[in-house]
Design a protein around this motif. Structure first.
Motif, mmCIF file in Angstrom:
data_model
loop_
_atom_site.group_PDB
_atom_site.id
_atom_site.type_symbol
_atom_site.label_atom_id
_atom_site.label_comp_id
_atom_site.label_asym_id
_atom_site.label_seq_id
_atom_site.Cartn_x
_atom_site.Cartn_y
_atom_site.Cartn_z
ATOM 1 N N SER A 86 2.543 3.564 -1.933
ATOM 2 C CA SER A 86 2.789 3.960 -3.322
ATOM 3 C C SER A 86 4.053 4.805 -3.479
ATOM 4 O O SER A 86 4.805 4.665 -4.446
ATOM 5 C CB SER A 86 1.589 4.735 -3.864
ATOM 6 O OG SER A 86 0.419 3.958 -3.825
ATOM 7 N N ARG A 118 0.791 -1.229 0.000
ATOM 8 C CA ARG A 118 0.000 0.000 0.000
ATOM 9 C C ARG A 118 0.827 1.285 0.000
ATOM 10 O O ARG A 118 0.260 2.367 -0.019
ATOM 11 C CB ARG A 118 -0.924 0.006 1.226
ATOM 12 C CG ARG A 118 -1.991 -1.068 1.203
ATOM 13 C CD ARG A 118 -2.847 -0.972 -0.023
ATOM 14 N NE ARG A 118 -4.006 -1.846 -0.026
ATOM 15 C CZ ARG A 118 -4.724 -2.130 -1.101
ATOM 16 N NH1 ARG A 118 -4.382 -1.621 -2.285
ATOM 17 N NH2 ARG A 118 -5.781 -2.912 -1.038
ATOM 18 N N LYS A 171 -5.742 0.986 -7.008
ATOM 19 C CA LYS A 171 -6.407 0.354 -5.873
ATOM 20 C C LYS A 171 -7.929 0.365 -6.058
ATOM 21 O O LYS A 171 -8.640 -0.396 -5.410
ATOM 22 C CB LYS A 171 -6.058 1.077 -4.574
ATOM 23 C CG LYS A 171 -4.579 1.052 -4.210
ATOM 24 C CD LYS A 171 -4.345 1.854 -2.930
ATOM 25 C CE LYS A 171 -2.870 1.933 -2.578
ATOM 26 N NZ LYS A 171 -2.635 2.752 -1.357
ATOM 27 N N GLU A 212 -2.056 4.995 -6.840
ATOM 28 C CA GLU A 212 -3.217 4.933 -5.961
ATOM 29 C C GLU A 212 -4.487 4.573 -6.730
ATOM 30 O O GLU A 212 -5.354 3.864 -6.209
ATOM 31 C CB GLU A 212 -3.402 6.281 -5.259
ATOM 32 C CG GLU A 212 -2.377 6.564 -4.168
ATOM 33 C CD GLU A 212 -2.522 5.626 -2.986
ATOM 34 O OE1 GLU A 212 -3.627 5.569 -2.405
ATOM 35 O OE2 GLU A 212 -1.539 4.939 -2.646
#
Length: 289
Positions: free
Chosen positions: A72, A70, A126, A123
């Motif tokens: 980035s 997670r 996701k 991002e």
């Protein structure tokens, strides 16, 4: 494309194309320019396609037992560090000067927008699928043209606006005709992903246009610009990584999942190769191409 000025066209306007030799020179110059546009454009498509596939694997698929990566900004930092090493090697091998050819604040402006656009790109994966992200990049023509007017005072022909509008309309219709969310995203989160894509387009459009301006105004080499822009981006992303307290999480993930390190290294390699083709195209033909 209105910003391209072929050498052959300049020759003809100067009155040198009146004879057979001038016609041959003009044709040869145009063919040569077209070949290099095809080479650079093909390289960008191949490298960014590879980049996108690896990026989707890293950001939207789990490692091990459902462990998602997670952080980035850590990927942004890795990519920039590899690009710095590559540009240094090229500068030294070509015996170019290390000194910055443009004011540092201009490189830093590109660095900030570059980090922001890349972060938004990571991002977004996701929340929206990889095909949606790739198609969303097709919107880039319009932001580049708008930034070109603001930054460089460019003027575009009606056909340029019609092409950009047609591409934008077609992509918009496609995006709203089916499922767009990422496989593991929560229902309804795709709106946030689309907002991230819009932010990416705005920042990336500025990055491309300002890079083109530096090439033209300061006659920077592509490796000089790569070095300073990526150095600035590395500083910005490193500060963000440590200020957010995510550095330990990212490093721990590397030790926990060795296959992630392989993916991250492959992604950085594809990023640098893509940068080489992009900088080459910007330098020769401008951001809109």
């Amino acid at each position: 494309h209105s910003s391209v000025c072929w050498p052959a066209a300049e020759f003809e306007m100067a009155g040198g194309g009146s004879g057979g030799g001038g016609d041959a020179l003009e044709e040869s110059s145009q063919v040569n320019a077209a070949v290099w546009v095809a080479v650079y454009g093909g390289g960008i498509i191949v490298m960014l396609g590879l980049y996108g596939v690896i990026q989707e694997r890293i950001m939207s698929e789990p490692y091990g037992d459902g462990d998602f990566f997670r952080v980035s900004v850590f990927m942004v930092l890795c990519n920039r560090l590899v690009a710095i090493v590559f540009s240094l090697i090229m500068i030294l091998s070509r015996k170019e000067e290390m000194v910055n050819k443009a004011p540092l604040w201009k490189y830093l402006a590109i660095s900030f927008s570059n980090v922001a656009s890349t972060w938004c790109q990571y991002e977004a994966l996701k929340y929206v699928s990889f095909p949606v992200q790739m198609l969303g990049k097709s919107f880039k023509m319009m932001p580049v043209m708008m930034w070109g007017i603001i930054i460089s005072g460019k003027k575009y022909e009606m056909k340029d606006w019609l092409i950009a509008g047609g591409v934008t309309g077609g992509v918009t219709q496609f995006l709203f005709s089916g499922e767009i969310k990422s496989k593991h995203a929560d229902p309804g989160s795709s709106v946030y992903g689309l907002l991230l894509l819009l932010a990416f387009l705005a920042c990336d459009g500025f990055t491309s246009t300002f890079q083109e301006k530096l090439f033209k105004e300061h006659k920077t080499s592509k490796y000089n610009q790569m070095l300073y822009v990526n150095s600035g981006s590395a500083v910005v992303s490193a500060f963000t990584l440590f200020a957010s307290g995510s550095a330990g999480t990212a490093i721990g993930f590397c030790f926990k999942h060795p296959d992630f390190v392989v993916h991250a290294g492959s992604l950085s390699g594809a990023t640098v190769a893509g940068q080489f083709f992009i900088y080459s195209l910007f330098k020769e033909d401008g951001a809109l191409v």
